[in-house]
Design an enzyme around this catalytic site. Structure first.
Site, PDB file in Angstrom:
ATOM      1  N   SER A   1     -39.002  -4.436  -5.184  1.00 49.25           N
ATOM      2  CA  SER A   1     -40.079  -3.783  -3.940  1.00 49.25           C
ATOM      3  C   SER A   1     -41.275  -3.784  -3.507  1.00 49.25           C
ATOM      4  O   SER A   1     -41.138  -4.114  -2.705  1.00 49.25           O
ATOM      5  CB  SER A   1     -39.614  -2.307  -4.060  1.00 49.25           C
ATOM      6  OG  SER A   1     -39.701  -1.630  -4.825  1.00 49.25           O
TER       7      SER A   1
ATOM      8  N   TYR B   1     -42.717  -6.693  -4.200  1.00 51.28           N
ATOM      9  CA  TYR B   1     -43.264  -7.921  -3.432  1.00 51.28           C
ATOM     10  C   TYR B   1     -42.398  -7.618  -2.797  1.00 51.28           C
ATOM     11  O   TYR B   1     -42.580  -8.445  -1.388  1.00 51.28           O
ATOM     12  CB  TYR B   1     -42.512  -8.913  -4.444  1.00 51.28           C
ATOM     13  CG  TYR B   1     -43.306  -9.035  -5.645  1.00 51.28           C
ATOM     14  CD1 TYR B   1     -44.746  -9.860  -5.242  1.00 51.28           C
ATOM     15  CD2 TYR B   1     -43.097  -9.550  -6.858  1.00 51.28           C
ATOM     16  CE1 TYR B   1     -45.707 -10.411  -6.503  1.00 51.28           C
ATOM     17  CE2 TYR B   1     -44.134  -9.929  -7.949  1.00 51.28           C
ATOM     18  CZ  TYR B   1     -45.301  -9.886  -7.435  1.00 51.28           C
ATOM     19  OH  TYR B   1     -46.343 -10.553  -8.501  1.00 51.28           O
TER      20      TYR B   1
ATOM     21  N   GLU C   1     -37.550 -19.209  -7.391  1.00 51.85           N
ATOM     22  CA  GLU C   1     -38.454 -19.640  -5.514  1.00 51.85           C
ATOM     23  C   GLU C   1     -38.501 -18.061  -5.163  1.00 51.85           C
ATOM     24  O   GLU C   1     -38.003 -17.127  -4.527  1.00 51.85           O
ATOM     25  CB  GLU C   1     -36.808 -19.851  -4.954  1.00 51.85           C
ATOM     26  CG  GLU C   1     -37.421 -20.363  -3.779  1.00 51.85           C
ATOM     27  CD  GLU C   1     -37.134 -20.076  -2.574  1.00 51.85           C
ATOM     28  OE1 GLU C   1     -37.921 -19.920  -1.246  1.00 51.85           O
ATOM     29  OE2 GLU C   1     -35.999 -19.307  -2.120  1.00 51.85           O
TER      30      GLU C   1
ATOM     31  N   TYR D   1     -19.766 -21.743 -16.733  1.00 52.85           N
ATOM     32  CA  TYR D   1     -20.670 -22.751 -16.956  1.00 52.85           C
ATOM     33  C   TYR D   1     -20.905 -23.803 -17.078  1.00 52.85           C
ATOM     34  O   TYR D   1     -20.848 -25.157 -17.589  1.00 52.85           O
ATOM     35  CB  TYR D   1     -21.860 -22.255 -16.812  1.00 52.85           C
ATOM     36  CG  TYR D   1     -23.178 -22.910 -15.579  1.00 52.85           C
ATOM     37  CD1 TYR D   1     -22.853 -23.049 -14.535  1.00 52.85           C
ATOM     38  CD2 TYR D   1     -24.147 -23.524 -15.850  1.00 52.85           C
ATOM     39  CE1 TYR D   1     -23.876 -24.186 -13.849  1.00 52.85           C
ATOM     40  CE2 TYR D   1     -24.743 -24.166 -15.792  1.00 52.85           C
ATOM     41  CZ  TYR D   1     -24.664 -24.447 -14.355  1.00 52.85           C
ATOM     42  OH  TYR D   1     -25.501 -25.325 -13.818  1.00 52.85           O
TER      43      TYR D   1
END
Length: 188
Positions: free
Chosen positions: A112, A114, A137, A170
């Protein structure tokens, strides 16, 4: 989860070396009393950002193409602070290295502190049996420069445990981002 969530995270970190380095409690302040928290939280884990950044720029008029990514699209920066230009973004990596168990899926959400500054964190899910540093990102949605701090909390991970293991992980699929060590650019 039938046990307390923060205890579950500690147990998973210890049994599977899921998070390294691992902070078993939430740290909120440094010696100056000024730090964005990281470590185990009530229902998740707050990760930190390393001091390696790739800041996107249009200085070379490159096109961002995920199938043919040009290294001319960014400038490299090693620093404790990253200034993201207005309406731009930067890539970084987590300090922590992750080894996700076969019955766990991890989602990442922004902190929060940021988000209230117009800085959005985007990370795709960490799939069962993925391992590596997380490439982060940071989008600056504001018309002003925005600051990101290395070695401090930047995002929160939420862990989803299944009562069954997945059929294909994965690792089984030989995912192209398996074992990534630093800020990893798009791989076509």
């Amino acid at each position: 989860m039938s046990i307390k969530a923060d205890k579950w995270i500690r147990r998973m970190a210890e049994q599977h070396n899921m998070i390294s380095p691992f902070e078993p409690q939430q740290l909120r302040t440094d010696s100056a009393g000024n730090r964005i928290s990281h470590g185990t939280s009530s229902y998740g884990y707050d990760i930190r950002c390393a001091n390696e950044f790739k800041i996107f720029t249009n200085i070379n008029s490159a096109i961002v193409d995920p199938k043919n990514f040009s290294e001319h699209s960014f400038v490299n920066l090693t620093s404790d602070v990253c200034i993201i230009p207005p309406n731009s973004f930067a890539l970084a990596r987590s300090i922590e290295y992750f080894r996700i168990p076969r019955n766990i899926l991890v989602l990442c959400v922004g902190k929060s502190t940021y988000a209230r500054c117009g800085i959005i964190v985007n990370v795709t899910p960490l799939e069962p049996e993925w391992e590596g540093h997380i490439t982060l990102e940071f989008s600056n949605t504001t018309p002003l420069p925005a600051k990101i701090y290395a070695n401090e909390g930047v995002a929160q991970l939420l862990f989803i445990e299944s009562d069954e293991t997945c059929e294909t992980s994965y690792k089984d699929r030989k995912g192209k981002y398996q074992g990534q060590q630093g800020v990893t650019l798009p791989i076509a």
